[in-house]
Write a protein that holds these residues in place. Sequence first.
Motif, PDB file in Angstrom:
ATOM      1  N   THR A 185       9.152  -3.827   8.903  1.00 41.85           N
ATOM      2  CA  THR A 185       9.856  -4.177  10.145  1.00 41.85           C
ATOM      3  C   THR A 185       9.628  -5.654  10.440  1.00 41.85           C
ATOM      4  N   LEU A 186      10.679  -6.316  10.854  1.00 44.91           N
ATOM      5  CA  LEU A 186      10.606  -7.736  11.224  1.00 44.91           C
ATOM      6  C   LEU A 186      11.400  -7.959  12.493  1.00 44.91           C
ATOM      7  N   GLU A 187      11.053  -9.008  13.222  1.00 40.78           N
ATOM      8  CA  GLU A 187      11.924  -9.434  14.316  1.00 40.78           C
ATOM      9  C   GLU A 187      12.567 -10.742  13.903  1.00 40.78           C
ATOM     10  N   ALA A 188      13.853 -10.866  14.146  1.00 43.58           N
ATOM     11  CA  ALA A 188      14.542 -12.066  13.657  1.00 43.58           C
ATOM     12  C   ALA A 188      15.560 -12.565  14.677  1.00 43.58           C
ATOM     13  N   PRO A 189      15.721 -13.876  14.756  1.00 47.08           N
ATOM     14  CA  PRO A 189      16.749 -14.423  15.648  1.00 47.08           C
ATOM     15  C   PRO A 189      18.137 -14.267  15.024  1.00 47.08           C
ATOM     16  N   GLU A 190      19.154 -14.443  15.833  1.00 46.64           N
ATOM     17  CA  GLU A 190      20.522 -14.371  15.310  1.00 46.64           C
ATOM     18  C   GLU A 190      20.760 -15.518  14.325  1.00 46.64           C
ATOM     19  N   GLY A 191      21.613 -15.277  13.387  1.00 47.93           N
ATOM     20  CA  GLY A 191      21.938 -16.327  12.424  1.00 47.93           C
ATOM     21  C   GLY A 191      22.262 -15.744  11.060  1.00 47.93           C
ATOM     22  N   THR A 192      22.452 -16.644  10.107  1.00 49.63           N
ATOM     23  CA  THR A 192      22.717 -16.218   8.735  1.00 49.63           C
ATOM     24  C   THR A 192      21.446 -16.448   7.926  1.00 49.63           C
ATOM     25  N   HIS A 193      20.895 -15.372   7.390  1.00 54.08           N
ATOM     26  CA  HIS A 193      19.578 -15.443   6.771  1.00 54.08           C
ATOM     27  C   HIS A 193      19.593 -14.948   5.325  1.00 54.08           C
ATOM     28  N   VAL A 194      18.466 -15.179   4.684  1.00 53.84           N
ATOM     29  CA  VAL A 194      18.246 -14.637   3.342  1.00 53.84           C
ATOM     30  C   VAL A 194      16.895 -13.927   3.361  1.00 53.84           C
ATOM     31  N   LEU A 195      16.840 -12.740   2.792  1.00 53.38           N
ATOM     32  CA  LEU A 195      15.600 -11.969   2.743  1.00 53.38           C
ATOM     33  C   LEU A 195      14.982 -12.134   1.362  1.00 53.38           C
ATOM     34  N   ARG A 196      13.715 -12.533   1.342  1.00 57.76           N
ATOM     35  CA  ARG A 196      13.019 -12.650   0.054  1.00 57.76           C
ATOM     36  C   ARG A 196      11.951 -11.560  -0.031  1.00 57.76           C
ATOM     37  N   VAL A 197      12.025 -10.766  -1.060  1.00 58.62           N
ATOM     38  CA  VAL A 197      11.046  -9.691  -1.276  1.00 58.62           C
ATOM     39  C   VAL A 197      10.268 -10.014  -2.547  1.00 58.62           C
ATOM     40  N   THR A 198       8.952 -10.158  -2.406  1.00 56.91           N
ATOM     41  CA  THR A 198       8.132 -10.404  -3.602  1.00 56.91           C
ATOM     42  C   THR A 198       7.512  -9.088  -4.021  1.00 56.91           C
ATOM     43  N   LEU A 199       7.874  -8.712  -5.228  1.00 59.19           N
ATOM     44  CA  LEU A 199       7.580  -7.365  -5.708  1.00 59.19           C
ATOM     45  C   LEU A 199       6.873  -7.506  -7.060  1.00 59.19           C
ATOM     46  N   ASP A 200       5.548  -7.419  -7.063  1.00 56.96           N
ATOM     47  CA  ASP A 200       4.777  -7.641  -8.292  1.00 56.96           C
ATOM     48  C   ASP A 200       5.199  -8.968  -8.949  1.00 56.96           C
ATOM     49  N   ASP A 201       5.802  -8.906 -10.152  1.00 56.81           N
ATOM     50  CA  ASP A 201       6.156 -10.161 -10.830  1.00 56.81           C
ATOM     51  C   ASP A 201       7.629 -10.513 -10.634  1.00 56.81           C
ATOM     52  N   MET A 202       8.192 -10.040  -9.550  1.00 53.28           N
ATOM     53  CA  MET A 202       9.629 -10.258  -9.327  1.00 53.28           C
ATOM     54  C   MET A 202       9.854 -10.779  -7.904  1.00 53.28           C
ATOM     55  N   MET A 203      10.720 -11.742  -7.785  1.00 48.37           N
ATOM     56  CA  MET A 203      11.084 -12.254  -6.464  1.00 48.37           C
ATOM     57  C   MET A 203      12.576 -11.960  -6.249  1.00 48.37           C
ATOM     58  N   ILE A 204      12.841 -11.084  -5.298  1.00 51.13           N
ATOM     59  CA  ILE A 204      14.236 -10.690  -5.063  1.00 51.13           C
ATOM     60  C   ILE A 204      14.735 -11.444  -3.837  1.00 51.13           C
ATOM     61  N   GLU A 205      15.877 -12.069  -3.956  1.00 54.68           N
ATOM     62  CA  GLU A 205      16.483 -12.703  -2.787  1.00 54.68           C
ATOM     63  C   GLU A 205      17.775 -11.969  -2.451  1.00 54.68           C
ATOM     64  N   ALA A 206      17.854 -11.494  -1.237  1.00 55.81           N
ATOM     65  CA  ALA A 206      19.026 -10.739  -0.787  1.00 55.81           C
ATOM     66  C   ALA A 206      19.705 -11.508   0.333  1.00 55.81           C
TER      67      ALA A 206
END
Lengths: 183, 202
Positions: free
Chosen positions: B175-196
Amino acid sequence: MTKHPDNPKADPDLIEACLAGDQSAWTELVERYSALVYSVPSRHRLPRDVCEDVFQGVWAIAVKHLSQLRDAQSLPAWLITTAQRETWRVAKRASRDAGVALPAEEIAWSDPQEADELEDRQRVRSAFARLGERCRRVLTETFRTERASYDLLAERLDMPRGSIGPTRARCLEKLRDLVGEGA
Amino acid sequence: MADQTPTTEQLAALVAGELGPDEAAELRRRVGADPRSARLLEEIERIAAFLVEEPSAQPAADLVRRVQRSFGGSRPGLAEALREGVRRVIAALDFDSRLPDAALGFRGTAEAAQLSFSCDDAEIDLELTPAGERVWLVRGQIDAEFDQPPTVELFESDGPSPLASAHADQHGGFTLEAPEGTHVLRVTLDDMMIEAGPVLIP
């Protein structure tokens, strides 16, 4: 139209830089091919929001497949095929959901002839972007649909009336050379 | 005496429609008798057609900028992570409840929304609900295999620092709190960095 660098990076190098996290490489890649991608839906005279959905969709697919694109023989050809399919898909959906009369039935899932034409046009576009500012202005102004008189053109281009024709010819020769280099 | 070969200047004038009917007809006759001139004329016609039609092939500048920003490759930590052997993966938007059957969520707003992103190795589902004035609660679920609990960071699409971050639980929830806007989510998963992205809030 943006002026491109005289020695632009090759597509595989740009993609490699994107994969290494270089934002400027991605910016350049999108800049280089934005007109190519957008021209696919826009040539079917689809509404602007449909064209924009296609444009965004194509780049989202490109991002997802960047690592495979590194080995693509021709990035423009891949972008055209992807844009044709995305145009077909988005136009069909818009026609079905919004009830808007769209020429979806005239849009082909794949059109090799159109693809060749668009690739050819991209070669002209890339070459044109490498021309000097003066040549780009002379060619744009003199070949525009609504042409101005030579007097007005001379004023706009800040050159003597009698120089317009010879300058245009020289610019065309330069452009043809650049198109030939990129072929 | 043989006809003079038409010059580039003459052919350009012909294509631009600057010649009178007689002059144009005479030039066309000479072009017809000379294959090289015919090829040159064709090339000039092709260039002229490009110049006339090119404005309609140009997307709006803000649309291009939006696509350029959605990549977010210059954020700090990314280059270092890549050098350390972390794999970078982009997750594309599959679903946005505000856009029925839409591929991308650049348009439309709503009181609450569900978004779904995917790549070959993971799926990320997000639910956005209002949490205050111009602030939204982002509840997420990462569907992937991992050994260490993933870290999640939310960036402005072209911003250098995370706006919010969290550790996902053992089931991939966060869970995160975020302001309005256009964002990118970065998930660091073991040896992988996913950008959504783009994650459009609201």
